[in-house]
Design an enzyme around this catalytic site. Structure first.
Site, PDB file in Angstrom:
ATOM      1  N   HIS A  24       0.820  -1.208   0.000  1.00 54.92           N
ATOM      2  CA  HIS A  24       0.000   0.000   0.000  1.00 54.92           C
ATOM      3  C   HIS A  24       0.856   1.260   0.000  1.00 54.92           C
ATOM      4  CE1 HIS A  24      -3.216  -2.764   1.628  1.00 54.92           C
ATOM      5  NE2 HIS A  24      -3.726  -2.260   0.545  1.00 54.92           N
ATOM      6  N   ARG A  50      -6.062   6.240   0.362  1.00 51.75           N
ATOM      7  CA  ARG A  50      -6.131   5.351   1.517  1.00 51.75           C
ATOM      8  C   ARG A  50      -4.960   5.593   2.477  1.00 51.75           C
ATOM      9  NH1 ARG A  50      -7.737  -0.572  -0.647  1.00 51.75           N
ATOM     10  NH2 ARG A  50      -5.982  -0.226  -2.037  1.00 51.75           N
ATOM     11  N   ASP A 216     -14.721  -4.267  -7.119  1.00 47.32           N
ATOM     12  CA  ASP A 216     -14.175  -4.460  -5.769  1.00 47.32           C
ATOM     13  C   ASP A 216     -14.582  -3.251  -4.926  1.00 47.32           C
ATOM     14  OD1 ASP A 216     -12.775  -4.995  -3.502  1.00 47.32           O
ATOM     15  OD2 ASP A 216     -10.847  -5.315  -4.491  1.00 47.32           O
ATOM     16  N   GLU A 242     -17.971  -7.330  -5.129  1.00 46.02           N
ATOM     17  CA  GLU A 242     -17.127  -7.884  -4.055  1.00 46.02           C
ATOM     18  C   GLU A 242     -17.035  -6.983  -2.834  1.00 46.02           C
ATOM     19  OE1 GLU A 242     -13.346  -9.458  -5.378  1.00 46.02           O
ATOM     20  OE2 GLU A 242     -12.283  -8.423  -3.761  1.00 46.02           O
ATOM     21  N   GLU A 270     -12.405 -11.190   2.125  1.00 48.20           N
ATOM     22  CA  GLU A 270     -10.984 -10.831   2.097  1.00 48.20           C
ATOM     23  C   GLU A 270     -10.483 -10.403   3.484  1.00 48.20           C
ATOM     24  OE1 GLU A 270     -10.579  -7.899  -0.960  1.00 48.20           O
ATOM     25  OE2 GLU A 270      -9.106  -6.755   0.151  1.00 48.20           O
ATOM     26  N   ASP A 293      -7.834 -14.234   2.398  1.00 53.37           N
ATOM     27  CA  ASP A 293      -6.439 -13.868   2.137  1.00 53.37           C
ATOM     28  C   ASP A 293      -5.593 -14.784   3.021  1.00 53.37           C
ATOM     29  OD1 ASP A 293      -4.689 -10.975   1.324  1.00 53.37           O
ATOM     30  OD2 ASP A 293      -3.811 -12.576   2.538  1.00 53.37           O
ATOM     31  N   HIS A 320      -7.786 -13.978  -1.942  1.00 50.91           N
ATOM     32  CA  HIS A 320      -7.423 -12.591  -2.228  1.00 50.91           C
ATOM     33  C   HIS A 320      -5.898 -12.490  -2.388  1.00 50.91           C
ATOM     34  CE1 HIS A 320      -6.071  -8.599  -0.553  1.00 50.91           C
ATOM     35  NE2 HIS A 320      -6.790  -8.220  -1.580  1.00 50.91           N
ATOM     36  N   GLU A 340      -6.667 -14.754  -8.332  1.00 51.49           N
ATOM     37  CA  GLU A 340      -6.544 -13.307  -8.496  1.00 51.49           C
ATOM     38  C   GLU A 340      -5.076 -12.926  -8.700  1.00 51.49           C
ATOM     39  OE1 GLU A 340      -7.653 -10.884  -5.062  1.00 51.49           O
ATOM     40  OE2 GLU A 340      -7.713  -9.087  -6.327  1.00 51.49           O
TER      41      GLU A 340
END
Ligand SMILES: [Mg+2]
Length: 394
Positions: A24, A50, A216, A242, A270, A293, A320, A340
């Site tokens: 991230h 984010r 998503d 999702e 997730e 995940d 995920h 994915e």
């Protein structure tokens, strides 16, 4: 002494920071830091990125476990500093000195001993990373790939869909579908909804009628909004919607699923953890696809239990992200027919390793397909040149 004759002599925790593998934390020129609808989007000051609300605050957790013979297993999760502290000051006692193959006992002791403050979130991130490192180590000690130890391949290649803002480029790169991060949420009202649908219609036009498109929603919606988005996207042939809601709101997932048109699947999980959380999602909410995940749900040990439960409920398990850690599981399961791939290049136009630069020898999809190597463990090792900060026992 266990069967392998090897015990675990050391456990090490690292935090990987900016530019060093926290996915991230990609600098400012990356699609993942652009506006994406989140639970914080209702606050204008936290809507644009984010990172503004601290998605990268904890950093990435990296765990190494080392056997007496010097083989090293590596696991990765989020949870960064607090998770590393828990591993080094609490969980370490259940790992060091154990026979390397005793993963079930080690997992159970980590879970039971943290039940009074854990069960999900940071603690489950920590347990997951240790568990992945343990599976990697068992494979390296036995000189077997993880997929071979958990049942072997049911298919030689894994078809992947791509998550990112450019399904049209994903199609050119050979993926079977594209999942778009939703940009506008309920706080953006009817105008935001219209912009979301404009983007959806534009993508449908670019990719043609047969390419899979999905949304998503990253826990950002409420039920009325999700229903409207679902109906309008179903008209554009979208395949699923999702993670619309707060993961604790099993009731909203249940109600959305009841209202879903036949051509639209409701998916989630997730940010769910353990067989108990997933039992709720499947039994009570009846979602069509669960998306654990492996770095958050409890690691591979727990994912296998979740997946077996899903098989009995007739649900697909499409984990995920998580690159090789997911692919080794997916290749062994008939109810995980595809996987994915998170498009981590800044403009979503190139296939790059999921955990770059943390892992060496990371397998990436070619023409949208993953073919696992027969290297031992998960087939990867830690890149010691990455920006890693060791967290010692207090
Ligand atoms: Mg998602």
């Amino acid at each position: 002494m266990g069967l392998t004759g090897q015990k675990i002599k050391d456990i090490r925790a690292y935090v990987a920071g900016g530019g060093g593998g926290d996915y991230h934390d990609q600098g400012q020129e990356h699609w993942i830091v652009n506006q994406i609808a989140t639970p914080m989007s209702i606050y204008p000051e936290y809507k644009k990125t984010r990172t503004s609300f601290g998605i990268n605050a904890l950093k990435t957790l990296v765990i190494e476990v080392e056997a007496d013979n010097g083989e090293v297993g590596v696991g990765i999760s989020t949870g960064g500093y607090p998770a590393a502290w828990i591993v080094m000051n609490h969980l370490d006692r259940f790992i060091v000195g154990q026979p390397v193959e005793n993963v079930e006992k080690m997992w159970d002791q980590m879970y039971r001993s943290t039940m009074y403050y854990g069960r999900k979130g940071v603690v489950m991130n920590a347990i997951s990373a240790v568990d992945l490192a343990l599976w990697d180590l068992i494979g390296k000690v036995r000189q077997e790939p993880v997929y071979a130890m958990i049942g072997g391949k049911v298919r030689d290649e894994i078809s992947c869909y791509a998550t990112g803002p450019r399904p049209d480029l994903a199609k050119e790169m050979g993926f079977i579908g594209g999942k778009i991060p939703l940009v506008y949420g309920p706080a953006d009202g009817e105008e935001g909804l219209r912009k979301n649908i404009e983007q959806a219609a534009d993508m449908r036009e670019r990719v043609g009628d047969d390419f899979w498109l999905m949304w998503d929603c990253w826990m950002s919606l409420d039920l009325p909004y999700a229903q409207k988005l679902m109906e309008k996207s179903s008209e554009l042939g979208f395949r699923w919607i999702e993670e619309c809601f707060n993961p604790d709101d099993y009731w909203a997932y249940r109600d959305l699923k009841k209202r879903a048109p036949n051509n639209m699947m409701v998916t989630g999980g997730e940010h769910e953890a353990t067989r108990y959380g997933f039992r709720m999602l499947m039994e009570f909410s009846d979602v069509d696809i669960i998306q654990p995940d492996v770095g958050w749900c409890g690691g591979l040990t727990e994912l296998i239990k979740i997946g077996n439960l899903a098989e009995s409920y007739g649900k697909y398990v499409i984990p995920h992200g998580s690159g090789v850690y997911s692919y080794h599981y997916v290749t062994t399961k008939t109810n995980s027919p595809f996987a994915e791939y998170l498009v981590m290049s800044p403009n979503a136009d190139k296939v790059v390793p999921q955990y770059y630069p943390l892992l060496e020898d990371e397998i990436i999809p070619e023409n949208g397909k993953v073919k696992l190597s027969d290297r031992p463990g998960f087939g990867v090792s830690l890149n010691k040149k990455a920006n890693l900060q060791k967290v010692n026992k207090d």
